[in-house]
Write a protein that holds these residues in place. Structure first.
Motif, PDB file in Angstrom:
ATOM      1  N   ILE A 116       0.862  -1.182   0.000  1.00 53.04           N
ATOM      2  CA  ILE A 116       0.000   0.000   0.000  1.00 53.04           C
ATOM      3  C   ILE A 116       0.896   1.229   0.000  1.00 53.04           C
ATOM      4  O   ILE A 116       1.929   1.249   0.668  1.00 53.04           O
ATOM      5  N   SER A 137      -1.489  -8.349  -3.608  1.00 53.28           N
ATOM      6  CA  SER A 137      -2.549  -7.362  -3.474  1.00 53.28           C
ATOM      7  C   SER A 137      -1.896  -5.988  -3.381  1.00 53.28           C
ATOM      8  O   SER A 137      -0.857  -5.842  -2.733  1.00 53.28           O
ATOM      9  N   VAL A 139      -2.698  -1.604  -3.012  1.00 57.93           N
ATOM     10  CA  VAL A 139      -3.626  -0.505  -2.746  1.00 57.93           C
ATOM     11  C   VAL A 139      -2.876   0.814  -2.919  1.00 57.93           C
ATOM     12  O   VAL A 139      -1.748   0.970  -2.435  1.00 57.93           O
ATOM     13  N   TRP A 141      -3.331   5.039  -2.478  1.00 59.37           N
ATOM     14  CA  TRP A 141      -4.067   6.231  -2.040  1.00 59.37           C
ATOM     15  C   TRP A 141      -3.475   7.440  -2.755  1.00 59.37           C
ATOM     16  O   TRP A 141      -2.285   7.705  -2.670  1.00 59.37           O
ATOM     17  N   GLN A 159      -6.600  -1.905  -5.732  1.00 58.33           N
ATOM     18  CA  GLN A 159      -7.649  -1.003  -5.258  1.00 58.33           C
ATOM     19  C   GLN A 159      -7.066   0.407  -5.222  1.00 58.33           C
ATOM     20  O   GLN A 159      -5.969   0.621  -4.698  1.00 58.33           O
ATOM     21  N   HIS A 161      -7.700   4.698  -4.424  1.00 58.28           N
ATOM     22  CA  HIS A 161      -8.469   5.702  -3.685  1.00 58.28           C
ATOM     23  C   HIS A 161      -8.022   7.102  -4.114  1.00 58.28           C
ATOM     24  O   HIS A 161      -6.816   7.387  -4.141  1.00 58.28           O
ATOM     25  N   SER A 216      -9.518  -0.529   2.605  1.00 59.55           N
ATOM     26  CA  SER A 216      -8.171  -1.031   2.328  1.00 59.55           C
ATOM     27  C   SER A 216      -7.873  -2.282   3.141  1.00 59.55           C
ATOM     28  O   SER A 216      -7.344  -3.277   2.610  1.00 59.55           O
TER      29      SER A 216
END
Length: 229
Positions: A116, A137, A139, A141, A159, A161, A216
């Protein structure tokens, strides 16, 4: 439970990393800094993920240009952070992230590793998901520049954001990513700006941060779950 350790990348570069959480935690996660170094905010984020059940490493990716960087958020700090980032080739930074993944695999060979990142780190999380096969995985932001690499193939679930009021990432960029990758979870927080998840910045948005954090954690837990072992 938290400390600074030293790791070595495949090219021999030694760098520091903030380590948090139990080494045998069920999930492993690399937390990637903004352009301000592994500062108070990044260490706090790492510790929060550790409290949520993750083994965490936050690598000091600025170590290739300058060690022990902990910047604030003034215009001068932004200028310094951007200059440091410009000194480091992407492949070198990816080597540091891959070294973190390798460290986790040595601890527990069957455990999956996630990543992340925030701001610059958010872009690096995308690069790690598309240019390496080390993560299960990813993520991001408010990662800038992802739209310019929209045609890249993702090698793990991703993912994203974004803040709806983020002047540095146009709405069209988000729409471009959506069109290119309909399989990706993308969330936009209408009242949030850039850096909405950093409590030390004036742009912090508690509501957006809370929701993005929950999403998250859920996403990472699902993507890093190991079955059949």
């Amino acid at each position: 439970m938290s400390s600074t350790i030293s790791l070595t990348a495949a090219d021999g570069h030694e760098f520091s990393a903030w380590q948090a959480g139990a080494p045998d935690a069920p999930h492993a996660l690399v937390v990637v800094q903004e352009i301000f170094g592994v500062n108070h905010n990044i260490r706090t984020v790492a510790n929060e993920f550790a409290s949520a059940g993750f083994a965490v490493l936050a690598p000091a990716v600025f170590d290739r240009a300058k060690r022990n960087v902990e910047l604030g958020y003034s215009p001068e700090d932004v200028k310094e952070g951007l200059a440091l980032r410009a000194e480091i080739p992407l492949e070198s930074t990816l080597a540091d992230l891959q070294a973190c993944a390798a460290h986790f695999r040595k601890q527990a060979p069957h455990r999956k590793v996630g990543i992340i990142g925030f701001c610059w780190g958010g872009a690096l999380a995308w690069d790690a998901a598309t240019l390496t096969h080390d993560f299960s995985s990813a993520v991001s932001w408010y990662g800038g520049g992802i739209a310019a690499h929209k045609d890249a193939t993702t090698h793990c679930p991703v993912q994203l954001h974004f803040g709806g009021q983020d002047s540095s990432i146009p709405h069209q960029d988000v729409n471009t990513i959506r069109a290119a990758h309909p399989e990706i979870e993308i969330y936009v927080y209408d009242d949030a700006g850039h850096g909405f998840g950093n409590r030390d910045r004036s742009s912090f948005n508690a509501d957006a941060n809370h929701l993005a954090w929950k999403r998250s954690v859920t996403f990472l837990e699902a993507g890093l779950r190991t079955t059949g072992i």
